[in-house]
Design a protein around this motif. Structure first.
Motif, PDB file in Angstrom:
ATOM      1  N   SER A  53      25.176  14.943  -9.508  1.00 30.58           N
ATOM      2  CA  SER A  53      25.431  15.029  -8.069  1.00 30.58           C
ATOM      3  C   SER A  53      24.163  14.907  -7.236  1.00 30.58           C
ATOM      4  O   SER A  53      24.230  14.976  -6.007  1.00 30.58           O
ATOM      5  N   PHE A  54      23.001  14.717  -7.885  1.00 33.20           N
ATOM      6  CA  PHE A  54      21.729  14.655  -7.147  1.00 33.20           C
ATOM      7  C   PHE A  54      20.831  13.578  -7.730  1.00 33.20           C
ATOM      8  O   PHE A  54      20.705  13.435  -8.944  1.00 33.20           O
ATOM      9  N   PRO A  70      16.369  12.118  -0.819  1.00 32.96           N
ATOM     10  CA  PRO A  70      17.465  12.581  -1.672  1.00 32.96           C
ATOM     11  C   PRO A  70      18.740  11.772  -1.441  1.00 32.96           C
ATOM     12  O   PRO A  70      19.008  11.288  -0.335  1.00 32.96           O
ATOM     13  N   ALA A  72      22.941  12.297  -2.609  1.00 26.95           N
ATOM     14  CA  ALA A  72      23.829  13.291  -3.192  1.00 26.95           C
ATOM     15  C   ALA A  72      25.273  12.858  -3.034  1.00 26.95           C
ATOM     16  O   ALA A  72      25.638  12.124  -2.113  1.00 26.95           O
ATOM     17  N   LEU A 292      19.195  17.939   3.396  1.00 26.37           N
ATOM     18  CA  LEU A 292      19.692  18.043   2.030  1.00 26.37           C
ATOM     19  C   LEU A 292      21.109  18.602   2.038  1.00 26.37           C
ATOM     20  O   LEU A 292      21.323  19.740   2.458  1.00 26.37           O
ATOM     21  N   LEU A 294      22.938  19.748  -0.225  1.00 32.73           N
ATOM     22  CA  LEU A 294      23.182  20.557  -1.411  1.00 32.73           C
ATOM     23  C   LEU A 294      22.487  21.901  -1.251  1.00 32.73           C
ATOM     24  O   LEU A 294      21.463  21.999  -0.574  1.00 32.73           O
TER      25      LEU A 294
END
Length: 315
Positions: A53-54, A70, A72, A292, A294
């Protein structure tokens, strides 16, 4: 669409070889040359990517500055389209320096599973960008060891879920930026090579392992796999990018600038793993926000993190 993939030469390039020789590990590194063979996305690598997932991508913006950002999504957002092509069903967030990522350029991708301390690096060409995501024509794909990865269990949180926050652009670190760096146990590093393209890598350690002094950053190099992909790139081209992420709040600090490898006496203060190497980074541009999507509620430090040996240098 024309396939832009280059016939990249196999093996280590001149920058990697130079660092391996200086570090005295050329013979050990030569045994790993096979890891750099042309990519074939199948088997365990394909399954690993499908469950993640990243990720983070290294690329250039419209002005030519190098950044690492990033990416995601839910498991399955990384889809192997063929043995040499990866579809990424995600885009950099609005406000990210790579928001308007352009196709037909080299990219490096690192995919990290913090919970199991596993990571895979992929390098190649960004052949297409759409509103649904990216396609990468992969030239290299190989795993790295679990060293210095802090254990986290990430869960999705939409960007802006805790309230809108402006994205800040600048070139001078603020006190909040320095505080984030000083609390970070992880930094993702983007580097480049004139003919081999871009790379994305992971660096981890105890909070404060990245030091800030007079607007510059530096961190000690740790013992690793002796390939020296990141340091080899810096030996050939000092262009570099960093991203620090606060996994508790979603705050991010993107830095683009120049980095150099410095050789020091072994065991001096700050040479935490006694390698006699450190990286010195000068930021030229920064982007700070809450980008981010997440979060992680807890963290377990990697047992192999070396202790800091010059705490007075930490911010």
């Amino acid at each position: 669409m024309t396939n832009p993939v280059r016939n990249a030469p196999a093996g280590f390039h001149e920058g990697e070889l130079a660092v391996q020789r200086r570090a005295g590990v050329a013979r050990d590194a030569a045994r790993l040359t096979g890891m750099l063979a042309p990519a074939r996305l199948h088997g365990g690598v394909s399954r690993f990517l499908a469950e993640r997932s990243f990720a983070a991508v290294t690329a250039r913006d419209g002005d030519g500055a190098l950044w690492i950002s990033p990416l995601a999504g839910p498991p399955g957002f990384l889809q192997v389209a063929s043995p040499t092509a990866l579809d990424v069903r995600a885009l950099p967030a609005v406000g990210d320096p790579l928001q308007h990522l352009a196709a037909h350029q080299p990219v490096g991708l690192i995919v990290v599973e913090f919970a199991t301390r596993r990571r895979v690096r992929l390098n190649g060409i960004l052949s297409a960008v759409s509103r649904d995501g990216l396609r990468i024509e992969v030239e290299q794909a190989y795993g790295n060891c679990p060293q210095y990865i802090q254990r986290r269990y990430l869960h999705a949180t939409p960007v802006g879920a805790h309230g809108a926050e402006p994205v800040r652009h600048g070139n001078i670190l603020t006190r909040d930026d320095i505080d984030l760096i000083g609390r970070s146990d992880t930094v993702l590093v983007g580097t480049t090579h004139p003919t081999r393209g871009n790379d994305a890598s992971h660096r981890g350690g105890p909070p404060g392992f990245v030091r800030v002094e007079d607007g510059h950053l530096w961190w000690p190099d740790y013992q690793g796999n002796n390939m020296f992909n990141t340091l080899g790139n810096l030996n050939a081209d000092p262009t570099a990018a960093l991203i620090f992420c606060d996994f508790g709040t979603g705050r991010t600090l993107h830095l683009s600038g120049r980095a150099v490898l410095e050789w020091t006496r072994t065991g001096i203060p700050g040479d935490d793993d006694r390698t006699g190497r450190r990286v010195h980074f000068l930021p030229r541009h920064l982007v700070a926000g809450r980008l981010l999507p997440l979060r992680a509620d807890t963290v377990a430090a990697a047992s192999d993190n070396p202790p800091l040996t010059d705490r007075s240098s930490a911010p």
